[in-house]
Design an enzyme around this catalytic site. Structure first.
Site, PDB file in Angstrom:
ATOM      1  CE  LYS A 179      44.091   7.172  36.316  1.00 55.00           C
ATOM      2  NZ  LYS A 179      43.563   6.590  35.060  1.00 55.00           N
ATOM      3  CB  SER A 228      46.754   6.315  32.569  1.00 56.81           C
ATOM      4  OG  SER A 228      45.381   6.163  32.895  1.00 56.81           O
ATOM      5  CB  SER A 255      43.875   3.642  31.882  1.00 51.13           C
ATOM      6  OG  SER A 255      44.599   4.366  30.914  1.00 51.13           O
TER       7      SER A 255
END
Lengths: 478, 484
Positions: free
Chosen positions: B80, B155, B179
């Site tokens: 990420k 997210s 997330s």
């Protein structure tokens, strides 16, 4: 400013650097004088994703300062974020303490100067990180982050101070305490000291507080004194003219020696304090506090009391000897060898402090070791050396770094106290001056000094004057 | 012929790598080819670092040949774009960090490097992890591999989609309010958010410091156990990181759930929930009973206040965490006459709408006169929510809930209504507020074939219990793979 009608009420917020090798929340060095942005890392320049790790040494020093100021050390305190935007503040917030500071309450005792010692109460002492430094050039503003993250103790007093002079005395005492507990080297001129002053005035005898002015960011004791005096005078003038004092924040202008109000934009911050989620609560165990307490040195106030009661020294001598820890330590290192501590006190205040002040160096660098000073004074006590000869030897030792014994030997300063040697010199002088002897015996007492001088001269200045006096008196009476 | 090695799990790949049947270079190449083939449609990656990945793969192959390499050695991962990676651009999907190249590695990145893992690239996300759909990325949304018209969740949507689309073997995410778990559920894969403090946050770009946790996305629960073991542990650079050492989580995967008490909170089966979601969760609970576990109804009475409390605490922390992006030291700078104007312009140009909204919310919640009514009260609610769970765990060993009330929604469907978007996290947020571990894994599919996520919640440091229960369920449930 002396005023018959008004009394000043002053409280100080002092920020002092704590002398740690590393910064408060990262491992960067704190050393002053490095090239700009040499002592920085991702943590102290606020890179994304970095986290603070508390330097335990800074906590210890702040606790020692708290113990020195008789504070309550909180077993549980928390760090908080204080948010404001400024280019020298890399994270956009300063990690400080807000609710639940490390040290609460306490007081600092000021010397009495003839009267009883005075206590200035503290509100709190807390830990926080310093910001960087903006440097404004003609076309650009530059930022040096070397100072960013250096540990600070913020020491907040109650409004217990009553004059600029007292404020400076308080600052001197704080500085002294910081040095005594090992939290500072006392060199506060390197931006390592900053102070905000809250000043108000009120009619003498009143117990209500007037409207205060906050004067920000004073970085020397002298500016504190000037700013407070200016502010007291300004407030008196307003009240005398029938005006009212608005609550304002002022900035001291060191060049014109005046304070001016800051624009509300410059100080009206809502700091939005909230507990720092990146640091767990700071827990201080009773064992840790006791451990630190056990290693506390004797503090200035305690020393002052002891010097007065045990050594019989006066306020003035006590004040000078205890202000700097190294001076008091030097003095105390001399005492064991001597019969009379007062002679050591006089010696330190005159000979030792003179060369310290002249050289601008620390006592260890400037003066011969305390044991050598004591050796000189001991010889004076034992009448082996005159005080003047001791001073001569001391001056030589400052340069040569040789021992007292070697220096006296080398310079031939040993005093002659041998009565028979002095007696024969006296006899020679009296025999050479029969007329003056007759005049003396006829009542001209003043001639006694002449005879002493002649004997001293004959003995090359090394004779013990006390013995000369005794011998001469006997011989002239006979 | 292109290789389909990219389909392997960590466990399968490790077995074949350590037997020398395949090389990490081949495996990495397969993933890179897969990215080249599908990522123009999925947009899971913000950057692909092919040369560095292949170099890492070669290093891993050397270690593998030398024998006894760690399980992650040679395994290609997606990272990420919230993790600081030394020398590799790290944007947090924001314009303000568009060209930011960190000079240091996050602790978890360091750990993965040490384990010999291969980094394929940085994955897409909602800007600064603020969002539930990955639509808030400054660089365009990621699409759900099960239906390219739909969101992957957020997210960490890029990481979840990358694993679901077989663009990487596993991936790294962060979870502040759901997330990891929400995108894992939407993309039909496994995601675990560990106990707060279990994994170091050093070098993870902060959104809400008291809630952020790092965790993996994997194709199986066993792989999640392997990843978590590599990530977790003490870190002297993170003062909030636990001093407990991390166990070998794979040892917990016994397949045994007999007599395990699974709590089912009545507040998590709400009106308006998608019926297929409730059916799939009830079916999963029935499977557990068949396996010998016991299900007990429990209550988490303060659940309804979780979203309100979260959006005060998280935004308050974010308002301070994001203050450092001022255009002065790094990142986007829009020049101006004075420093105040420079901040204003840089931040205005650098932050997206949702980030600005949350900074303003948080700033307001901390402001003089409002602090007690908002931030402080939210903290009190947080305490009550934590207490709810403590009390619940007196009656059960773990808790099972749906991960989300509905399956993946369409791109653009909720962007106009932030509140509707915030409600996507209704079942995941309490777990962050209470600091507990939560696992999301597929347990069924709706009528459109979209994955449904089961959430297993453990007590503090109860990762082993939820991994064990998740693994046991996985043994009786076969997940589907999307067709791309």
């Amino acid at each position: 400013m002396a005023s018959e009608a008004y009394e000043a009420v002053i409280g100080l917020e002092v920020h002092a650097h704590l002398q740690t090798a590393a910064k408060l929340f990262c491992g960067c060095a704190t050393k002053f004088g490095a090239s700009p942005n040499d002592n920085v890392c991702p943590v102290c320049i606020g890179m994304p994703g970095v986290l603070p790790v508390l330097n335990r040494r800074a906590v210890e020093l702040a606790i020692r300062m708290g113990l020195a100021a008789h504070c309550e050390i909180a077993p549980f305190s928390i760090f908080a974020r204080k948010s404001y935007f400024y280019p020298d503040l890399p994270k956009g917030y300063q990690i400080s303490q807000y609710e639940l500071p490390l040290c609460r309450g306490g007081y600092v005792e000021l010397p009495g100067n003839g009267g009883a010692p005075r206590r200035i109460r503290l509100v709190r002492i807390h830990l926080e990180e310093d910001a960087g430094k903006n440097i404004h050039e003609r076309d650009a503003s530059l930022i040096d982050f070397n100072r960013s993250g250096v540990p600070l103790a913020e020491i907040v007093s109650e409004p217990d101070l009553r004059s600029a002079e007292e404020a400076v005395e308080y600052l001197n005492e704080l500085r002294s305490l910081l040095v005594y507990v090992g939290a500072s080297d006392g060199k506060l001129e390197e931006g390592a000291f900053r102070c905000d002053c809250n000043v108000s005035i009120r009619p003498r005898g009143s117990s209500e507080l007037g409207v205060k002015t906050e004067i920000k960011n004073l970085n020397s004791f002298r500016f504190v004194e000037k700013a407070i005096n200016y502010e007291i005078k300004r407030q008196i003038e307003i009240l005398e003219a029938g005006g009212r004092i608005p609550q304002e924040t002022h900035l001291f202008d060191p060049e014109r020696e005046v304070t001016r109000p800051m624009r509300s934009k410059e100080f009206a911050n809502d700091y939005r304090y909230f507990p720092e989620p990146d640091l767990p609560p700071l827990c201080v165990s009773p064992a840790m506090i006791e451990e630190l307490r056990a290693t506390m040195p004797e503090l200035p106030a305690e020393r002052r009391a002891r010097y007065a009661s045990e050594l019989g020294l006066g306020d003035y001598e006590v004040g000078i000897l205890t202000r700097e820890r190294e001076v008091a330590d030097y003095f105390e290192a001399m005492i064991p060898a001597l019969k009379n501590p007062k002679s050591a006190a006089n010696w330190v205040m005159t000979e030792v402090l003179r060369i310290v002040n002249e050289s601008g160096k620390s006592i260890d660098e400037a003066a011969p070791p305390a044991t050598e000073s004591a050796a000189l004074l001991r010889m004076v006590e034992e009448t082996k050396l005159s005080l003047n000869a001791a001073k001569t030897a001391f001056a030589a030792m400052v340069k040569s770094r040789k021992s007292a014994a070697a220096t006296i030997e080398e310079l031939g300063l040993i005093q002659i106290s041998d009565e028979s040697a002095i007696a024969s010199a006296c006899e020679a002088v009296l025999a050479a001056e029969p007329d003056k002897v007759a005049e003396y015996r006829g009542g001209r007492d003043k001639l006694f000094g002449f005879f002493v001088g002649q004997v001293m001269k004959a003995m090359g200045g090394k004779a013990n004057p006390r013995v000369i006096n005794e011998v001469l008196r006997k011989k002239l009476a006979g | 012929m292109t290789s389909d090695l990219y389909k392997l799990t960590i466990a399968e790949a490790h077995a074949r790598l350590s037997r020398g049947e395949i090389s990490s270079r081949e495996l990495t190449r397969a993933c890179l080819d897969r990215i080249a083939a599908v990522d123009s449609r999925v947009h899971a990656f913000l950057s692909v670092i092919e040369d560095q990945a292949l170099a890492q793969a070669d290093d891993a192959d050397a270690r593998l040949r030398a024998g006894s390499a760690p399980t992650l050695c040679g395994i290609p991962l997606g990272i990420k774009d919230i993790f600081c990676t030394r020398g590799i651009r790290t944007t947090c999907a924001s314009r303000i960090l568009e060209n930011f190249v960190p000079p240091f590695d996050a602790t978890v990145i360091e750990r993965l490097r040490a384990a010999g893992a291969v980094f394929l690239g940085k994955t897409n996300m909602d800007e600064f992890a603020m969002g539930s759909s990955t639509e808030n990325s400054a660089f365009g949304p990621t699409r759900n591999p099960f239906d390219l018209e739909r969101v992957p969740g957020g997210s960490s949507g890029g990481s979840a989609a990358a694993v679901a689309a077989d663009e990487c073997i596993a991936a790294l995410g962060t979870d502040t309010g759901g997330s990891i778990r929400l995108p894992a559920a939407f993309c039909g894969i496994v995601g675990i958010k560990p106990t707060y403090s279990r994994v170091s946050r050093y070098g993870v770009i902060a959104y809400a410091s008291s809630l952020d946790q790092v965790g993996p996305f994997t194709k199986t629960v066993r792989d999640a156990a392997v990843m978590l073991h590599a990530l977790a542990g003490v870190d002297p650079r993170d003062s909030t990181c636990s001093a407990r050492s991390a166990p070998d989580y794979t040892k917990a995967l016994t397949g045994e759930v007999k007599n395990l008490r699974i709590g089912v909170p009545r507040e998590y089966f709400v009106e308006g929930m998608q019926p297929e979601v409730e059916r799939a969760i009830r079916a999963a609970l029935a499977s557990y009973r068949e396996l010998g576990a016991e299900t007990v109804e429990i209550s988490l009475p303060h659940t309804e206040y979780a979203i309100a409390a979260y959006y005060l605490i998280a935004t308050a922390e974010a308002s301070a965490n994001l203050a450092r992006y001022d255009g002065v030291r790094y990142g986007l700078r829009v020049d101006a006459a004075d420093h105040i104007e420079l901040y204003n312009r840089s931040r205005d140009a650098g932050f997206g709408a949702e980030v600005k909204r949350r900074i303003m919310l948080g700033t307001f919640a901390l402001s003089a006169g409002y602090y007690d009514a908002y931030y402080l009260k939210a903290q009190k609610v947080r305490t009550l929510i934590r207490r709810d769970f403590e009390q619940a765990f007196e009656h059960c060993d773990l808790i099972a809930t749906p991960t989300t009330p509905a399956t993946a929604f369409k791109i653009g469907e909720r962007t106009a209504d932030p509140l509707q978007m915030y409600l996507s996290d209704i079942f995941t947020i309490s777990v962050n507020l209470a600091g507990l571990p939560g696992l999301a894994m597929p347990c069924g599919y709706d009528d459109r074939g979209l994955p449904i996520g089961l959430q297993l919640i453990g007590p503090p440091f109860g990762e082993e219990i939820i991994l064990r229960a998740g693994d046991a369920f996985e043994r009786v449930f076969t997940p589907r793979r999307p067709e791309l």
